[in-house]
Design a protein around this motif. Structure first.
Motif, PDB file in Angstrom:
ATOM      1  N   VAL A 147      35.377  33.941  36.959  1.00  0.00           N
ATOM      2  CA  VAL A 147      36.170  33.920  38.170  1.00  0.00           C
ATOM      3  C   VAL A 147      35.947  32.605  38.888  1.00  0.00           C
TER       4      VAL A 147
ATOM      5  N   GLU B  78      42.596  32.990  47.786  1.00  0.00           N
ATOM      6  CA  GLU B  78      43.078  32.871  46.410  1.00  0.00           C
ATOM      7  C   GLU B  78      41.908  33.002  45.456  1.00  0.00           C
ATOM      8  N   VAL B  79      42.196  33.573  44.283  1.00  0.00           N
ATOM      9  CA  VAL B  79      41.172  33.746  43.267  1.00  0.00           C
ATOM     10  C   VAL B  79      41.835  33.697  41.897  1.00  0.00           C
ATOM     11  N   THR B  80      41.091  33.196  40.898  1.00  0.00           N
ATOM     12  CA  THR B  80      41.599  33.091  39.533  1.00  0.00           C
ATOM     13  C   THR B  80      40.606  33.698  38.574  1.00  0.00           C
TER      14      THR B  80
ATOM     15  N   SER C 234      39.767  34.084  34.570  1.00  0.00           N
ATOM     16  CA  SER C 234      40.077  33.430  33.292  1.00  0.00           C
ATOM     17  C   SER C 234      39.448  34.215  32.162  1.00  0.00           C
TER      18      SER C 234
ATOM     19  N   ASP D 129      44.705  32.378  32.304  1.00  0.00           N
ATOM     20  CA  ASP D 129      44.318  32.416  33.714  1.00  0.00           C
ATOM     21  C   ASP D 129      45.186  33.421  34.464  1.00  0.00           C
TER      22      ASP D 129
ATOM     23  N   SER E 193      45.878  34.429  38.164  1.00  0.00           N
ATOM     24  CA  SER E 193      45.695  33.960  39.534  1.00  0.00           C
ATOM     25  C   SER E 193      46.300  34.954  40.522  1.00  0.00           C
TER      26      SER E 193
ATOM     27  N   GLU F 184      47.073  35.341  44.820  1.00  0.00           N
ATOM     28  CA  GLU F 184      47.136  34.703  46.129  1.00  0.00           C
ATOM     29  C   GLU F 184      47.258  35.766  47.222  1.00  0.00           C
TER      30      GLU F 184
END
Length: 363
Positions: free
Chosen positions: A33, A44-46, A48, A84, A86, A88
């Motif tokens: 993360v 926001e966070v992603t 992977s 990824d 993502s 928001e």
């Protein structure tokens, strides 16, 4: 058995072996993360999902799961080594445990195991961590000290800070919600107040409070200041003890002195000492309690009257007036024993003259 049947049997065995291998599981991917497992509300966070380095690159699909739900939250398809996911403007509903898988979409069907779970937390502030020390907060120079920082958030790094220094002492990855900071061969420079916090990176807007301060004191093995402090404490304790004993002895002697003085005062007045006196006399004539059982000295005027009475002679006559005079004289003497005269008694010559005068008149 015909050669055709044997050929078909061998082909079927080879086909079965190929299908069994193709249906085998792929190596499980890794889920990470960014920027951190803790994200601020509306941030926001992603996430992977990354294939292992030894995996063959094939066209496939990455699936993202939340809280072990069999239906994926999202999926990405393509010929790549990672995908990824993502998000928001995240809300608190995004908090949970996430995993991912990878499956081949070309040729034979293959699917990987689930990745290790990753906990995502969406919040505005984190709880305060707790800092402890081993072996003790007071150590001598040269020993090894371990500072342990722990908190309820999993998969988050911890940073250790020392009061008065801008840069942190160190950053450690957490293992089961805690991280250890080792101070090797500490010296006097390591003395100070320490605290720890979660480290979410510079781009995080989540409030991460510091733990309570923990004071670490390092002294040399032969620290003269510490020896002086110990001696001072011992001297202070001895002085306080002696003062208490002196005060106690003083009160004991004071009580004994007062008791002796009271006994002397009561004894001088002819009384048996009592515990609570009814009258403390400063003078013998100001207070003289009556005690019929104790011998007392007669007043001087009573002794004088008795002596004069013995000296007086009663005439040998039967004259009634003389008998009346003697009885009157006795009554006067008895009254003189109970009433204190304000003036001295008449001399014996006056009594004798009065007796002769009464005797002449009677004849």
């Amino acid at each position: 058995m015909s050669p055709t049947f044997i050929s078909l049997l061998c082909f079927g065995l080879r086909l079965g072996q190929t299908m069994e291998v193709d249906n085998g599981l792929l190596s499980k991917p890794h889920l990470q993360v960014l920027p951190a497992p803790v994200v601020a509300l509306w941030g926001e966070v992603t996430l992977s999902c990354i294939l292992p380095p030894d995996s063959d690159l094939h066209p496939g699909t990455f699936n993202l799961y939340k809280d072990w739900d069999p239906k994926p939250v999202d999926r990405k398809t393509g010929k790549r080594t990672k995908a990824d996911f993502s998000f928001e403007f995240v809300k608190t509903e995004k908090s949970g445990n996430y995993t991912c898988t990878y499956q081949k979409t070309s040729g034979s069907y293959k699917v990987s195991e689930h990745s290790e779970p990753l906990q995502l937390l969406v919040t505005e502030a984190l709880p305060k961590p707790f800092l402890s020390v081993t072996p003790s907060q007071l150590v001598v120079s040269g020993v090894n000290v371990t500072l342990l920082c722990k908190g309820p958030i999993q998969g988050v790094r911890f940073a250790l800070h020392k009061e008065g220094e801008e840069r942190c002492v160190g950053i450690r990855e957490s293992i089961q919600g805690q991280a250890e900071f080792h101070l090797i061969h500490v010296n006097i420079n390591n003395t100070g107040n320490y605290s720890c916090r979660y480290d979410l990176g510079p781009n995080s807007f989540v409030f991460t409070p510091l733990s309570d301060l923990l004071e670490l004191t390092v002294r040399s093995e032969e620290d003269p200041s510490s020896q002086h402090t110990n001696k001072t404490e011992v001297y202070r304790f001895i002085l306080i003890t002696l003062n208490c004993i002196s005060i106690l002895i003083f009160f004991i002697f004071l009580l004994r002195f007062l008791s002796q003085q009271y006994t002397k005062i009561v004894t001088s007045h002819g009384q048996i000492p009592r515990r609570f006196p009814g009258c403390l006399c400063l003078s013998q004539h100001s207070c003289s309690p009556y005690n019929p059982g104790s011998p007392q000295e007669e007043p001087e005027y009573i002794q004088t009257n008795k002596r004069r009475q013995r000296e007086m002679t009663v005439p040998d006559c039967e004259d009634p007036q003389e008998i009346a005079y003697i009885e009157l004289n006795k009554r006067v003497l008895s009254e003189a024993q109970t009433v204190i005269p304000s003036e001295p008694l008449l001399e014996p010559t006056i009594y004798s003259a009065m007796a002769r005068h009464y005797s002449t008149q009677s004849h």
